[in-house]
Design a protein around this motif. Sequence first.
Motif, PDB file in Angstrom:
ATOM      1  N   PRO A 100      -6.754   2.305  -2.949  1.00 36.00           N
ATOM      2  CA  PRO A 100      -6.123   3.022  -4.058  1.00 36.00           C
ATOM      3  C   PRO A 100      -6.556   4.482  -4.122  1.00 36.00           C
ATOM      4  O   PRO A 100      -7.657   4.828  -3.689  1.00 36.00           O
ATOM      5  CB  PRO A 100      -6.607   2.256  -5.291  1.00 36.00           C
ATOM      6  CG  PRO A 100      -7.886   1.640  -4.876  1.00 36.00           C
ATOM      7  CD  PRO A 100      -7.734   1.313  -3.415  1.00 36.00           C
ATOM      8  N   GLN A 101      -5.689   5.323  -4.653  1.00 37.63           N
ATOM      9  CA  GLN A 101      -6.030   6.720  -4.882  1.00 37.63           C
ATOM     10  C   GLN A 101      -6.774   6.831  -6.213  1.00 37.63           C
ATOM     11  O   GLN A 101      -6.407   6.199  -7.198  1.00 37.63           O
ATOM     12  CB  GLN A 101      -4.758   7.573  -4.901  1.00 37.63           C
ATOM     13  CG  GLN A 101      -4.072   7.617  -3.547  1.00 37.63           C
ATOM     14  CD  GLN A 101      -2.841   8.480  -3.532  1.00 37.63           C
ATOM     15  OE1 GLN A 101      -2.822   9.565  -4.108  1.00 37.63           O
ATOM     16  NE2 GLN A 101      -1.803   8.013  -2.862  1.00 37.63           N
ATOM     17  N   HIS A 102      -7.800   7.678  -6.214  1.00 31.83           N
ATOM     18  CA  HIS A 102      -8.587   7.941  -7.418  1.00 31.83           C
ATOM     19  C   HIS A 102      -8.372   9.393  -7.809  1.00 31.83           C
ATOM     20  O   HIS A 102      -8.418  10.271  -6.946  1.00 31.83           O
ATOM     21  CB  HIS A 102     -10.062   7.649  -7.177  1.00 31.83           C
ATOM     22  CG  HIS A 102     -10.336   6.195  -6.945  1.00 31.83           C
ATOM     23  ND1 HIS A 102     -10.732   5.351  -7.966  1.00 31.83           N
ATOM     24  CD2 HIS A 102     -10.249   5.438  -5.829  1.00 31.83           C
ATOM     25  CE1 HIS A 102     -10.879   4.134  -7.471  1.00 31.83           C
ATOM     26  NE2 HIS A 102     -10.592   4.159  -6.184  1.00 31.83           N
ATOM     27  N   PHE A 103      -8.176   9.625  -9.112  1.00 36.43           N
ATOM     28  CA  PHE A 103      -7.774  10.932  -9.593  1.00 36.43           C
ATOM     29  C   PHE A 103      -8.925  11.700 -10.223  1.00 36.43           C
ATOM     30  O   PHE A 103      -9.829  11.117 -10.819  1.00 36.43           O
ATOM     31  CB  PHE A 103      -6.653  10.792 -10.633  1.00 36.43           C
ATOM     32  CG  PHE A 103      -5.325  10.447 -10.036  1.00 36.43           C
ATOM     33  CD1 PHE A 103      -5.010   9.147  -9.706  1.00 36.43           C
ATOM     34  CD2 PHE A 103      -4.388  11.452  -9.803  1.00 36.43           C
ATOM     35  CE1 PHE A 103      -3.777   8.839  -9.148  1.00 36.43           C
ATOM     36  CE2 PHE A 103      -3.153  11.153  -9.246  1.00 36.43           C
ATOM     37  CZ  PHE A 103      -2.845   9.837  -8.919  1.00 36.43           C
TER      38      PHE A 103
ATOM     39  N   ARG B  31       4.973  -0.425  -0.176  1.00 39.40           N
ATOM     40  CA  ARG B  31       3.681  -0.895   0.356  1.00 39.40           C
ATOM     41  C   ARG B  31       2.901  -1.626  -0.728  1.00 39.40           C
ATOM     42  O   ARG B  31       2.406  -2.727  -0.508  1.00 39.40           O
ATOM     43  CB  ARG B  31       2.839   0.266   0.882  1.00 39.40           C
ATOM     44  CG  ARG B  31       1.525  -0.196   1.526  1.00 39.40           C
ATOM     45  CD  ARG B  31       0.512   0.921   1.660  1.00 39.40           C
ATOM     46  NE  ARG B  31       0.992   2.058   2.417  1.00 39.40           N
ATOM     47  CZ  ARG B  31       0.934   2.129   3.754  1.00 39.40           C
ATOM     48  NH1 ARG B  31       0.425   1.140   4.448  1.00 39.40           N
ATOM     49  NH2 ARG B  31       1.382   3.195   4.372  1.00 39.40           N
ATOM     50  N   LEU B  34       0.704   0.056  -8.115  1.00 31.41           N
ATOM     51  CA  LEU B  34      -0.570   0.338  -8.771  1.00 31.41           C
ATOM     52  C   LEU B  34      -0.353   0.601 -10.259  1.00 31.41           C
ATOM     53  O   LEU B  34       0.660   1.154 -10.663  1.00 31.41           O
ATOM     54  CB  LEU B  34      -1.245   1.562  -8.142  1.00 31.41           C
ATOM     55  CG  LEU B  34      -1.632   1.449  -6.670  1.00 31.41           C
ATOM     56  CD1 LEU B  34      -0.521   1.939  -5.760  1.00 31.41           C
ATOM     57  CD2 LEU B  34      -2.908   2.234  -6.380  1.00 31.41           C
ATOM     58  N   TYR B  36      -2.321   2.443 -13.587  1.00 28.65           N
ATOM     59  CA  TYR B  36      -3.368   3.367 -14.009  1.00 28.65           C
ATOM     60  C   TYR B  36      -3.351   3.487 -15.525  1.00 28.65           C
ATOM     61  O   TYR B  36      -2.300   3.329 -16.164  1.00 28.65           O
ATOM     62  CB  TYR B  36      -3.144   4.770 -13.420  1.00 28.65           C
ATOM     63  CG  TYR B  36      -3.374   4.884 -11.929  1.00 28.65           C
ATOM     64  CD1 TYR B  36      -2.363   4.618 -11.027  1.00 28.65           C
ATOM     65  CD2 TYR B  36      -4.614   5.305 -11.444  1.00 28.65           C
ATOM     66  CE1 TYR B  36      -2.572   4.750  -9.657  1.00 28.65           C
ATOM     67  CE2 TYR B  36      -4.831   5.438 -10.074  1.00 28.65           C
ATOM     68  CZ  TYR B  36      -3.809   5.153  -9.189  1.00 28.65           C
ATOM     69  OH  TYR B  36      -4.019   5.282  -7.837  1.00 28.65           O
ATOM     70  N   PHE B  45      -7.837   4.114 -12.277  1.00 30.11           N
ATOM     71  CA  PHE B  45      -7.267   2.992 -11.533  1.00 30.11           C
ATOM     72  C   PHE B  45      -7.562   1.664 -12.221  1.00 30.11           C
ATOM     73  O   PHE B  45      -8.702   1.393 -12.626  1.00 30.11           O
ATOM     74  CB  PHE B  45      -7.835   2.997 -10.115  1.00 30.11           C
ATOM     75  CG  PHE B  45      -7.496   1.773  -9.316  1.00 30.11           C
ATOM     76  CD1 PHE B  45      -8.459   0.814  -9.045  1.00 30.11           C
ATOM     77  CD2 PHE B  45      -6.207   1.585  -8.851  1.00 30.11           C
ATOM     78  CE1 PHE B  45      -8.153  -0.310  -8.314  1.00 30.11           C
ATOM     79  CE2 PHE B  45      -5.892   0.456  -8.121  1.00 30.11           C
ATOM     80  CZ  PHE B  45      -6.864  -0.493  -7.850  1.00 30.11           C
ATOM     81  N   MET B  48      -4.251  -2.781  -8.016  1.00 35.08           N
ATOM     82  CA  MET B  48      -3.361  -2.555  -6.873  1.00 35.08           C
ATOM     83  C   MET B  48      -2.809  -3.901  -6.466  1.00 35.08           C
ATOM     84  O   MET B  48      -3.584  -4.838  -6.224  1.00 35.08           O
ATOM     85  CB  MET B  48      -4.129  -1.922  -5.719  1.00 35.08           C
ATOM     86  CG  MET B  48      -3.307  -1.624  -4.496  1.00 35.08           C
ATOM     87  SD  MET B  48      -4.353  -0.930  -3.192  1.00 35.08           S
ATOM     88  CE  MET B  48      -3.308   0.356  -2.574  1.00 35.08           C
ATOM     89  N   GLU B  92       3.497   2.734  -4.116  1.00 32.48           N
ATOM     90  CA  GLU B  92       3.065   3.413  -2.895  1.00 32.48           C
ATOM     91  C   GLU B  92       4.050   3.062  -1.776  1.00 32.48           C
ATOM     92  O   GLU B  92       4.427   1.905  -1.603  1.00 32.48           O
ATOM     93  CB  GLU B  92       1.656   2.962  -2.509  1.00 32.48           C
ATOM     94  CG  GLU B  92       1.077   3.704  -1.318  1.00 32.48           C
ATOM     95  CD  GLU B  92      -0.242   3.114  -0.877  1.00 32.48           C
ATOM     96  OE1 GLU B  92      -0.522   1.938  -1.175  1.00 32.48           O
ATOM     97  OE2 GLU B  92      -0.997   3.826  -0.192  1.00 32.48           O
TER      98      GLU B  92
END
Lengths: 112, 112
Positions: A100-103, B31, B34, B36, B45, B48, B92
């Motif tokens: 996962p992307q973390h902001f 894909r 997610l 948030y 996060f 996912m 994603e």
Amino acid sequence: DAGVTQSPTHLIKTRGQQVTLRCSPKSGHDTVSWYQQALGQGPQFIFQYYEEEERQRGNFPDRFSGHQFPNYSSELNVNALLLGDSALYLCASSGGLGQPQHFGDGTRLSIL
Amino acid sequence: EDKVVQSPLSLVVHEGDTVTLNCSYEVTNFRSLLWYKQEKKAPTFLFMLTSSGIEKKSGRLSSILDKKELFSILNITATQTGDSAVYLCAVEMIQGAQKLVFGQGTRLTINP
């Protein structure tokens, strides 16, 4: 373990000026993405950097450009600022595909 | 065009209630999905999801994905005032990079 850090937190510019925003990814992350979030909207993808190259770009004009450094940190540059560029600019990092992307907390850019 | 739609856009409930937030998507090359949580600044996060029908759970929060019907839900049980936030759903894509396409978000307000 520091998370994603962005600087500055706030910035005020006037139309036509240029701005540079900075991002340090979370430790162990090598991929950095930039997003623009207008008030009341979800973030919009600007571009992503991996191995110092722009890997993919969203629907943003060439006034938006970026760079990634060997230490994985990144910059977002915006030229010829418009009033519509006022937004929260978010940087996200990840350790690669499937993670996962973390902001970061973002940079609030206001154009007068 | 790739699209993520969240509903409702806004929700006000009392502390202790259970809420369900919805996210539907129409994207090519899916894909993962997610969730948030965004309070003041950085989206944090939560989950996912990559496989249909497998519930992910963290404390009072849970989420599930339906890849056939192209939607996901986020449930929060026994809500607390600290759950007040904007909840963002993002998809994603498999396009050589980790581009996230976000919905508009659901603003959840928990009243004591």
